[in-house]
Design a protein around this motif. Sequence first.
Motif, PDB file in Angstrom:
ATOM      1  N   ARG A  98       0.808  -1.227   0.000  1.00 18.47           N
ATOM      2  CA  ARG A  98       0.000   0.000   0.000  1.00 18.47           C
ATOM      3  C   ARG A  98       0.838   1.274   0.000  1.00 18.47           C
ATOM      4  O   ARG A  98       0.329   2.354   0.306  1.00 18.47           O
ATOM      5  CB  ARG A  98      -0.933   0.013   1.223  1.00 18.47           C
ATOM      6  CG  ARG A  98      -2.039  -1.019   1.172  1.00 18.47           C
ATOM      7  CD  ARG A  98      -3.014  -0.844   2.318  1.00 18.47           C
ATOM      8  NE  ARG A  98      -2.504  -1.367   3.578  1.00 18.47           N
ATOM      9  CZ  ARG A  98      -2.659  -0.773   4.747  1.00 18.47           C
ATOM     10  NH1 ARG A  98      -3.272   0.395   4.844  1.00 18.47           N
ATOM     11  NH2 ARG A  98      -2.187  -1.325   5.849  1.00 18.47           N
ATOM     12  N   VAL A  99       2.112   1.187  -0.364  1.00 21.18           N
ATOM     13  CA  VAL A  99       3.017   2.318  -0.210  1.00 21.18           C
ATOM     14  C   VAL A  99       3.266   3.043  -1.527  1.00 21.18           C
ATOM     15  O   VAL A  99       3.488   2.408  -2.566  1.00 21.18           O
ATOM     16  CB  VAL A  99       4.374   1.857   0.380  1.00 21.18           C
ATOM     17  CG1 VAL A  99       5.365   3.017   0.435  1.00 21.18           C
ATOM     18  CG2 VAL A  99       4.166   1.274   1.766  1.00 21.18           C
ATOM     19  N   THR A 100       3.234   4.363  -1.473  1.00 18.18           N
ATOM     20  CA  THR A 100       3.675   5.231  -2.564  1.00 18.18           C
ATOM     21  C   THR A 100       4.776   6.125  -2.013  1.00 18.18           C
ATOM     22  O   THR A 100       4.616   6.726  -0.943  1.00 18.18           O
ATOM     23  CB  THR A 100       2.526   6.115  -3.084  1.00 18.18           C
ATOM     24  OG1 THR A 100       1.513   5.285  -3.661  1.00 18.18           O
ATOM     25  CG2 THR A 100       3.032   7.098  -4.142  1.00 18.18           C
ATOM     26  N   LEU A 101       5.887   6.208  -2.726  1.00 18.48           N
ATOM     27  CA  LEU A 101       6.964   7.103  -2.309  1.00 18.48           C
ATOM     28  C   LEU A 101       6.865   8.401  -3.084  1.00 18.48           C
ATOM     29  O   LEU A 101       7.089   8.437  -4.292  1.00 18.48           O
ATOM     30  CB  LEU A 101       8.335   6.474  -2.556  1.00 18.48           C
ATOM     31  CG  LEU A 101       9.503   7.407  -2.167  1.00 18.48           C
ATOM     32  CD1 LEU A 101       9.604   7.555  -0.654  1.00 18.48           C
ATOM     33  CD2 LEU A 101      10.822   6.931  -2.751  1.00 18.48           C
ATOM     34  N   GLY A 102       6.518   9.482  -2.376  1.00 19.98           N
ATOM     35  CA  GLY A 102       6.666  10.801  -2.952  1.00 19.98           C
ATOM     36  C   GLY A 102       8.101  11.246  -2.753  1.00 19.98           C
ATOM     37  O   GLY A 102       8.629  11.185  -1.641  1.00 19.98           O
ATOM     38  N   VAL A 103       8.750  11.686  -3.814  1.00 21.44           N
ATOM     39  CA  VAL A 103      10.171  12.018  -3.744  1.00 21.44           C
ATOM     40  C   VAL A 103      10.419  13.342  -4.455  1.00 21.44           C
ATOM     41  O   VAL A 103       9.832  13.627  -5.491  1.00 21.44           O
ATOM     42  CB  VAL A 103      11.028  10.878  -4.338  1.00 21.44           C
ATOM     43  CG1 VAL A 103      10.720  10.646  -5.801  1.00 21.44           C
ATOM     44  CG2 VAL A 103      12.510  11.123  -4.118  1.00 21.44           C
ATOM     45  N   GLY A 104      11.273  14.173  -3.850  1.00 19.37           N
ATOM     46  CA  GLY A 104      11.601  15.463  -4.435  1.00 19.37           C
ATOM     47  C   GLY A 104      13.048  15.816  -4.172  1.00 19.37           C
ATOM     48  O   GLY A 104      13.747  15.140  -3.413  1.00 19.37           O
ATOM     49  N   ALA A 105      13.508  16.902  -4.777  1.00 13.97           N
ATOM     50  CA  ALA A 105      14.907  17.300  -4.669  1.00 13.97           C
ATOM     51  C   ALA A 105      15.247  17.881  -3.308  1.00 13.97           C
ATOM     52  O   ALA A 105      16.426  17.964  -2.944  1.00 13.97           O
ATOM     53  CB  ALA A 105      15.257  18.302  -5.767  1.00 13.97           C
ATOM     54  N   GLY A 106      14.248  18.307  -2.532  1.00 15.34           N
ATOM     55  CA  GLY A 106      14.507  18.886  -1.227  1.00 15.34           C
ATOM     56  C   GLY A 106      14.737  20.382  -1.317  1.00 15.34           C
ATOM     57  O   GLY A 106      14.843  20.963  -2.399  1.00 15.34           O
ATOM     58  N   TRP A 120      23.148  22.778   0.104  1.00 14.21           N
ATOM     59  CA  TRP A 120      23.442  22.665  -1.325  1.00 14.21           C
ATOM     60  C   TRP A 120      22.753  23.787  -2.082  1.00 14.21           C
ATOM     61  O   TRP A 120      21.667  24.238  -1.719  1.00 14.21           O
ATOM     62  CB  TRP A 120      22.956  21.314  -1.857  1.00 14.21           C
ATOM     63  CG  TRP A 120      23.567  20.144  -1.156  1.00 14.21           C
ATOM     64  CD1 TRP A 120      24.846  20.039  -0.685  1.00 14.21           C
ATOM     65  CD2 TRP A 120      22.914  18.909  -0.823  1.00 14.21           C
ATOM     66  NE1 TRP A 120      25.044  18.818  -0.086  1.00 14.21           N
ATOM     67  CE2 TRP A 120      23.873  18.094  -0.158  1.00 14.21           C
ATOM     68  CE3 TRP A 120      21.644  18.404  -1.028  1.00 14.21           C
ATOM     69  CZ2 TRP A 120      23.586  16.811   0.295  1.00 14.21           C
ATOM     70  CZ3 TRP A 120      21.345  17.132  -0.580  1.00 14.21           C
ATOM     71  CH2 TRP A 120      22.307  16.341   0.066  1.00 14.21           C
ATOM     72  N   THR A 121      23.377  24.206  -3.165  1.00 12.08           N
ATOM     73  CA  THR A 121      22.739  25.167  -4.055  1.00 12.08           C
ATOM     74  C   THR A 121      21.616  24.468  -4.810  1.00 12.08           C
ATOM     75  O   THR A 121      21.557  23.232  -4.864  1.00 12.08           O
ATOM     76  CB  THR A 121      23.754  25.717  -5.064  1.00 12.08           C
ATOM     77  OG1 THR A 121      24.175  24.639  -5.927  1.00 12.08           O
ATOM     78  CG2 THR A 121      24.973  26.319  -4.358  1.00 12.08           C
ATOM     79  N   PRO A 122      20.708  25.227  -5.423  1.00 11.02           N
ATOM     80  CA  PRO A 122      19.667  24.578  -6.234  1.00 11.02           C
ATOM     81  C   PRO A 122      20.244  23.643  -7.292  1.00 11.02           C
ATOM     82  O   PRO A 122      19.691  22.570  -7.536  1.00 11.02           O
ATOM     83  CB  PRO A 122      18.931  25.768  -6.858  1.00 11.02           C
ATOM     84  CG  PRO A 122      19.086  26.861  -5.848  1.00 11.02           C
ATOM     85  CD  PRO A 122      20.472  26.687  -5.287  1.00 11.02           C
ATOM     86  N   ARG A 123      21.354  24.032  -7.915  1.00  9.34           N
ATOM     87  CA  ARG A 123      21.945  23.162  -8.925  1.00  9.34           C
ATOM     88  C   ARG A 123      22.487  21.882  -8.296  1.00  9.34           C
ATOM     89  O   ARG A 123      22.327  20.794  -8.861  1.00  9.34           O
ATOM     90  CB  ARG A 123      23.063  23.887  -9.669  1.00  9.34           C
ATOM     91  CG  ARG A 123      23.726  23.007 -10.725  1.00  9.34           C
ATOM     92  CD  ARG A 123      24.612  23.778 -11.658  1.00  9.34           C
ATOM     93  NE  ARG A 123      25.163  22.906 -12.685  1.00  9.34           N
ATOM     94  CZ  ARG A 123      25.830  23.328 -13.737  1.00  9.34           C
ATOM     95  NH1 ARG A 123      26.032  24.625 -13.922  1.00  9.34           N
ATOM     96  NH2 ARG A 123      26.298  22.476 -14.621  1.00  9.34           N
TER      97      ARG A 123
END
Length: 300
Positions: A98-106, A120-123
């Motif tokens: 039942r798991v979905t991983l939402g993932v982003g750059a932070g 970290w810089t955006p890049r």
Amino acid sequence: MSLRLSTVILPYRRWHEGGRTEWQRAERLGFHTAYTYDHLSWRGFRDGPWFGAVPTLTAAAGVTDRIRLGTLVTSPNFRHPVTLAKELISLDDISGGRVTLGVGAGGSGFDATALGQEPWTPRERADRFAEFVPLLDRLLTEDTVSYEGAFYSAHEARNIPSSVQRPRLPLAVAATGPRGLRLAARYGQAWVTTGDPKLYENGTPDQSVRAIRGQADKLADACAALGRDAHELDKVLLTGFTPDRGRPLRSLDAFVDFAGRHRELGFTEIVIHWPIPGSEFDADQKIFERIAMEAPAQLG
């Protein structure tokens, strides 16, 4: 496709002092998915209780049966793909798939420096994210993975028997920039947006809708470049960060209007925050629950 309604339950309450009942209530209200933030601490909750995402979701899996569970979102700020994959596979097994991983750059919040590193810089965040997601994809689909990258390594990392969901548990990739959208197009089963952050303070709801439409168009372009139909991806809007702010939760009619405008943009899932008194996510609990029970039928 009908529009699904989901919620985010922030992990600030002790499990036996109300945390448990919120997840159970979310299932009884019929939410499609109950997510939580994967942060070490967050904004106004910095000096108060805040619990870990994966243990919280594991506990939620043990007291629910049907509702999907996930993060919105996990980022490379303090996660490594090898250890994260092992935790996710375990969670998927415990929850019965039942798991979905939402993932982003932070971002540049508290998580960004908690391990002692310089922000970290955006890049740099984008560079790490571009390596993080493909490696995580491999770790969740292959029994044994070895990899040497600029930021991450894996040496004969074993994940047996992999996740319950096949070929792996789904990734919901949060992105607005071109590199992130390409990752969503290639690896995502869903795309997540919170809108355009530049419009949050002084923008209008109409400007926000136009900006989100532009993001969705860029996602479609990224999919087309890979030969993928953009309609294959679910499109998820995490609310609370557009100029509308909390207004859609003031009444059932207000929410139906808000959700309907975004359904016209192709969104398949709207995520609303579980009310937290005295916070930016404060809302009337009775109206919130009425929205949960009645809005999906009105939206079709």
